[in-house]
Write a protein that holds these residues in place. Structure first.
Motif, mmCIF file in Angstrom:
data_model
loop_
_atom_site.group_PDB
_atom_site.id
_atom_site.type_symbol
_atom_site.label_atom_id
_atom_site.label_comp_id
_atom_site.label_asym_id
_atom_site.label_seq_id
_atom_site.Cartn_x
_atom_site.Cartn_y
_atom_site.Cartn_z
ATOM 1 N N ARG A 269 72.281 -25.132 -22.892
ATOM 2 C CA ARG A 269 70.888 -24.941 -22.519
ATOM 3 C C ARG A 269 70.055 -24.476 -23.719
ATOM 4 N NH1 ARG A 269 69.589 -24.025 -16.533
ATOM 5 N NH2 ARG A 269 71.621 -25.018 -16.438
ATOM 6 N N PHE B 3 69.622 -27.298 -26.178
ATOM 7 C CA PHE B 3 68.639 -28.282 -25.720
ATOM 8 C C PHE B 3 67.218 -27.776 -25.930
ATOM 9 C CE2 PHE B 3 71.834 -30.965 -24.379
ATOM 10 C CZ PHE B 3 71.302 -32.127 -23.839
ATOM 11 N N ILE C 55 66.296 -28.296 -29.480
ATOM 12 C CA ILE C 55 66.031 -29.709 -29.741
ATOM 13 C C ILE C 55 64.697 -30.106 -29.125
ATOM 14 C CG2 ILE C 55 66.844 -32.052 -29.285
ATOM 15 C CD1 ILE C 55 69.707 -30.913 -29.321
ATOM 16 N N PHE C 56 64.433 -29.594 -27.978
ATOM 17 C CA PHE C 56 63.179 -29.857 -27.297
ATOM 18 C C PHE C 56 61.999 -29.459 -28.189
ATOM 19 C CE2 PHE C 56 59.756 -28.324 -24.504
ATOM 20 C CZ PHE C 56 59.580 -29.421 -23.666
ATOM 21 N N SER D 244 61.674 -31.755 -31.061
ATOM 22 C CA SER D 244 61.163 -33.034 -30.590
ATOM 23 C C SER D 244 59.660 -32.979 -30.386
ATOM 24 C CB SER D 244 61.892 -33.363 -29.286
ATOM 25 O OG SER D 244 61.284 -34.426 -28.645
ATOM 26 N N PHE E 117 65.500 -38.732 -30.597
ATOM 27 C CA PHE E 117 64.853 -37.479 -30.213
ATOM 28 C C PHE E 117 64.093 -37.628 -28.904
ATOM 29 C CE2 PHE E 117 66.286 -35.557 -33.889
ATOM 30 C CZ PHE E 117 65.885 -34.232 -33.935
ATOM 31 N N LYS E 118 63.464 -38.770 -28.740
ATOM 32 C CA LYS E 118 62.714 -38.963 -27.504
ATOM 33 C C LYS E 118 63.644 -38.962 -26.296
ATOM 34 C CE LYS E 118 58.353 -40.827 -28.959
ATOM 35 N NZ LYS E 118 57.435 -41.954 -29.013
ATOM 36 N N ILE F 158 66.486 -37.412 -26.098
ATOM 37 C CA ILE F 158 66.916 -36.031 -25.917
ATOM 38 C C ILE F 158 65.803 -35.207 -25.278
ATOM 39 C CG2 ILE F 158 67.640 -33.932 -27.101
ATOM 40 C CD1 ILE F 158 68.954 -35.763 -29.215
ATOM 41 N N PHE F 159 64.595 -35.483 -25.717
ATOM 42 C CA PHE F 159 63.426 -34.800 -25.174
ATOM 43 C C PHE F 159 63.370 -35.003 -23.657
ATOM 44 C CE2 PHE F 159 58.919 -34.962 -23.976
ATOM 45 C CZ PHE F 159 58.474 -33.759 -24.469
ATOM 46 N N ALA G 243 65.824 -35.855 -21.658
ATOM 47 C CA ALA G 243 66.964 -35.165 -21.047
ATOM 48 C C ALA G 243 66.673 -33.677 -20.916
ATOM 49 C CB ALA G 243 68.216 -35.379 -21.886
ATOM 50 N N SER G 244 66.086 -33.154 -21.961
ATOM 51 C CA SER G 244 65.769 -31.731 -22.008
ATOM 52 C C SER G 244 64.751 -31.364 -20.935
ATOM 53 C CB SER G 244 65.251 -31.408 -23.406
ATOM 54 O OG SER G 244 64.673 -30.147 -23.440
ATOM 55 N N LEU G 245 63.761 -32.228 -20.772
ATOM 56 C CA LEU G 245 62.760 -31.999 -19.733
ATOM 57 C C LEU G 245 63.443 -31.952 -18.371
ATOM 58 C CD1 LEU G 245 59.606 -34.131 -20.561
ATOM 59 C CD2 LEU G 245 59.763 -31.667 -20.263
ATOM 60 N N LEU H 56 66.468 -31.153 -17.750
ATOM 61 C CA LEU H 56 67.211 -29.898 -17.642
ATOM 62 C C LEU H 56 66.297 -28.787 -17.139
ATOM 63 C CD1 LEU H 56 69.655 -29.159 -20.559
ATOM 64 C CD2 LEU H 56 69.922 -28.578 -18.151
ATOM 65 N N GLN H 57 65.093 -28.750 -17.721
ATOM 66 C CA GLN H 57 64.150 -27.724 -17.291
ATOM 67 C C GLN H 57 63.801 -27.912 -15.822
ATOM 68 O OE1 GLN H 57 60.861 -27.715 -20.085
ATOM 69 N NE2 GLN H 57 62.051 -26.369 -21.386
ATOM 70 N N GLU I 294 66.367 -26.471 -13.666
ATOM 71 C CA GLU I 294 66.274 -25.017 -13.491
ATOM 72 C C GLU I 294 65.404 -24.680 -12.289
ATOM 73 O OE1 GLU I 294 65.587 -22.238 -16.799
ATOM 74 O OE2 GLU I 294 66.258 -23.872 -18.086
#
Lengths: 301, 301, 301, 301
Positions: A8, A11, A14-15, A18, C11-12, C14-15, C17-19, C21-22, C25
């Motif tokens: 977490r 990420f 990285i976020f 990005s 990166f995009k 990952i971005f 994916a990261s979003l 993840l949020q 949450e």
């Protein structure tokens, strides 16, 4: 191999990276300070805008009569004003409101500006009129309602007359920069941005002056930034503190509507100030050090 | 006997007169300048707020540890700060975010303020805590989310500790004045109003600082007016120009969040500045003449 | 080893994916549908809210007199209404406006509700009153101005009486869910969310009904969702189409202010409808199929 | 002779009367229902808009290729759609985004509409193109960003092709009516108004659909009213409930962006739905009774 919280955390890092990358893409706009570090100074007939010496642009909302223009022109000149505004094409909410004198208005503005040695600014609303307008005005204004009239922006980009671009009623700062990019990408790099208040729920003022937009625009772009203190507030009674705030925030100039007799003005009667009130505003700005004392006035051109 | 246009004109006149009458009703508010022409000066332990000498209120968003408070307290004192802020009861969007240290936080704030000879401000969120809070803080803050928590306003009106009342996220200027009236009508006339940005569509800043609210509040009310430059912008990079604009517009003081190490702060990590940045802000305000030079500092108390 | 565009693409991804993840949450909130897939049905004295059969909550803005309550109660019952509202603690902009009858008002509401076999809803504004209120009301309302009065939310979370939580004047949908989480995280899972219009620049309506909030809330949360058609519009003349729109969008119920003689009401005189208008509204909703025909009424309880 | 409170009461009465007088002035607009009590039915090639049978306007955000148009055209026709949209001149925030195929796009749209017996709608952005556009499109769309591009409105008023006028991003309902008046006062009375969401602080949706605008516009004007469910929400996942709400509120039609493969669309990729999703939307609207069952489809033309 990694536990959830590590992943977490990773990420999130990285976020952030990005996000920064996306920011970098924006850098590439021509209007961006990333593309040009030094301030753009718009120069027209010897008047320099954006060079650290604030400019006061003044004049009536609408050009109405030769007498009106003569009175205002004389009054402005007496205050050392070098850029005069006056509307000839008026974008009015109702089709039954005064729509401006059109080309005839541009002619009157030109004559007055010439007589008193001032530079002339006027709003153009039709792409087909941009070319013609360059004969009469020194700076073409694109108004708030037309900030995303992209055909007008393209037309303004195709001439070499400086453009004063006002922020739309509910435009974001980013959208304003993209609108300027429409002009600059067509080859016209003489652009002045103008914060003029945004539309919010608060009705104590006509619009809400977004003062933070001034330093943000100065930071993100190399273009000069003005603040229209008449449209952003719509109130005469707070013009002096608002003008000071705009200049303290780093604005390269302010715009103010001045009419010899506001109560009979054909448009924006409520927010225009008369020449006496304008004198008080100028005195206040000089006294607070935002403008040079009267004696030095000529030197700042 | 009268033709239509005459009647219409007449009605418009009456309409205006009638509007004025309604305005006059508003005059009667205790917070109105119509009721009290002179500026209210809030005085607490020798610090005078609203007397023409701007105040800088600084400190962390949340009180976190004794070490943190010690570092900040020392840093603020070195800059001549006389009013320190620190949150002990934190109104957080999520119930899972840090909610503040509560009474323990008030104690730490009190100790730090006493050690460095400062006045303490802290937000109270429960009507039941107002009485208790007067033992620890010199100024009770009522936050934006509680501007129309009328029970809290009534409780704050029943004590004699000064109140710093923040404008709600989407409160009108008029609603802010009525909220202050809730306090004053209960007998507590030591109130400081605080513009802290309003919620709009623009996301370049956390909120939109309504700079016009400053001169309007000063005109309509006799109470001191502050500007919270941290919450209104949410951006560290424009704090200096925004602080200048606030003071140029006539604010009696500014509020700013200062944390020894913002990146690890338990709340508002993004918008808090560190002590070095705070020093730069203070230098900029002194240099521009908004604050007295270092030597004269003590004299302004 | 990779060229710029590849990196950028990566990166995009990952971005995104990261979003996500949020987003995940957020899933973990107790109010989230991710935590509970089935709809929550709030049940109180046999009335079931959120079970697919829309509820109409009606009653006066303020409880004023026994006669008023008797008239309304009788009128509502005749229309088959099973949930009655009536304000006893009124959060008013001005301290000089009618503030409600307090506990006496709760008593009157209770009596009327009991007499006509209805469930009673009333707003509570002070954390200290929550416990007491559970003796008189079946559903505790938390009003728009108190949506982020976290102390009140916590108090409401500590009892077991259902809570009707209204969206704040300028609260985001996310903030409304977090406010509900304050209640649910304290153990009270009987919550009804209520869209009641948000504050925007448009003044044709008192607030702007955010109709999209209804399906979004239904999707993101398992809680029942109401729409307050009185406060969201402030206009009697569009209540029927707005009520239909709310129910068509999936609302589990609507709230409407009904007063025997709106023109003399002590609060919200403009937006309250009388019993005849209320009858027309009910007829229109029955005719359009949103509510069961009169004969089947009892069966839906 | 009169005491203060009597005078005050009198003035309030007069004030109300005076407000009504001002309202009456608005009556005189050509677009007002006061000027024309019956609903305007816009008729084009046998399609009747505003006659009580809701219309679904569908098609891609941008015309991109012949294949794309063929696929969409066929899919729409299979669903009984009689009005097809497709953008050829795209007002895009950035000058570097796809700007549309221009006249070539209009040609493709025309061909597809003709092949499948549909009426064609497309946005025009330059006053100079209005005349030309009448050769290709059956309904000229004026987009949100151009609602107060008065030169464009005037040009649209000078032809006899129906106009679909979208509400501006932050236009009031009153301003929308005045914009329509610009068109009608020039002689073109075939106008469809379109609510498409307004700009607010809420970011869960792209814009905030102002559902109350539908009944208010229907009440104040005799013109047909559409709701653009794609731009107002920007979310595919709530299209069905939002479409139902729009029609329940009294809209004469809805607009929706449909693309064969939204993820590769050259504009608005996020909010366009594919043909399968469109089929689900149509099924849902038929099932709920907002649209006639498939068999009766032809009869409604």
């Amino acid at each position: 191999p990694f536990d959830d919280s590590t992943i977490r955390h990773l990420f999130k890092q990285i976020f952030q990276a990005s996000l920064q990358l996306q920011e970098e893409e924006k850098m590439h706009l021509l209007v961006s300070r990333k593309r040009r570090a030094e301030d753009t100074v718009v120069e027209v007939k010897g008047v320099r805008i954006g060079n650290g010496h604030p400019i006061v642009v003044a004049g009536p909302c609408s050009v109405e009569t030769r007498e009106q223009m003569e009175t205002v022109g004389q009054g402005l000149r007496a205050q050392g004003i070098v850029v005069m505004r006056g509307g000839a094409y008026k974008p009015r909410t109702s089709p039954y409101d005064f729509q401006g004198l059109g080309r005839e208005g541009l002619v009157m503005l030109r004559e007055t500006a010439d007589k008193y040695g001032m530079v002339a600014v006027s709003e153009i609303v039709n792409p087909a009129d941009i070319e013609m307008a360059t004969q009469y005005v020194d700076i073409i204004q694109i108004g708030a309602r037309n900030m995303q009239n992209f055909e007008l922006l393209k037309a303004a980009g195709s001439v070499r007359t400086p453009v004063l671009l006002k922020r739309g009623l509910s435009a974001t700062i980013e959208e304003l920069l993209f609108a300027a990019e429409y002009i600059m990408s067509r080859g016209n790099d003489q652009i002045i941005l103008c914060e003029r208040g945004i539309r919010t729920y608060e009705k104590a003022t006509r619009n809400t002056l977004d003062i933070s937009a001034v330093p943000i625009l100065k930071q993100e772009s190399h273009l000069p930034v003005f603040v229209d203190i008449s449209h952003s507030t719509g109130r005469k009674d707070i013009m002096i503190p608002v003008a000071k705030a705009a200049l303290a925030a780093g604005a390269d100039g302010i715009m103010v509507e001045v009419h010899p007799e506001p109560s009979v003005a054909l448009s924006d009667a409520k927010q225009q100030i008369n020449l006496e009130q304008f004198g008080q505003l100028m005195d206040a700005l000089r006294e607070a050090g935002y403008l040079p004392p009267v004696a030095e006035r000529v030197a700042t051109r």
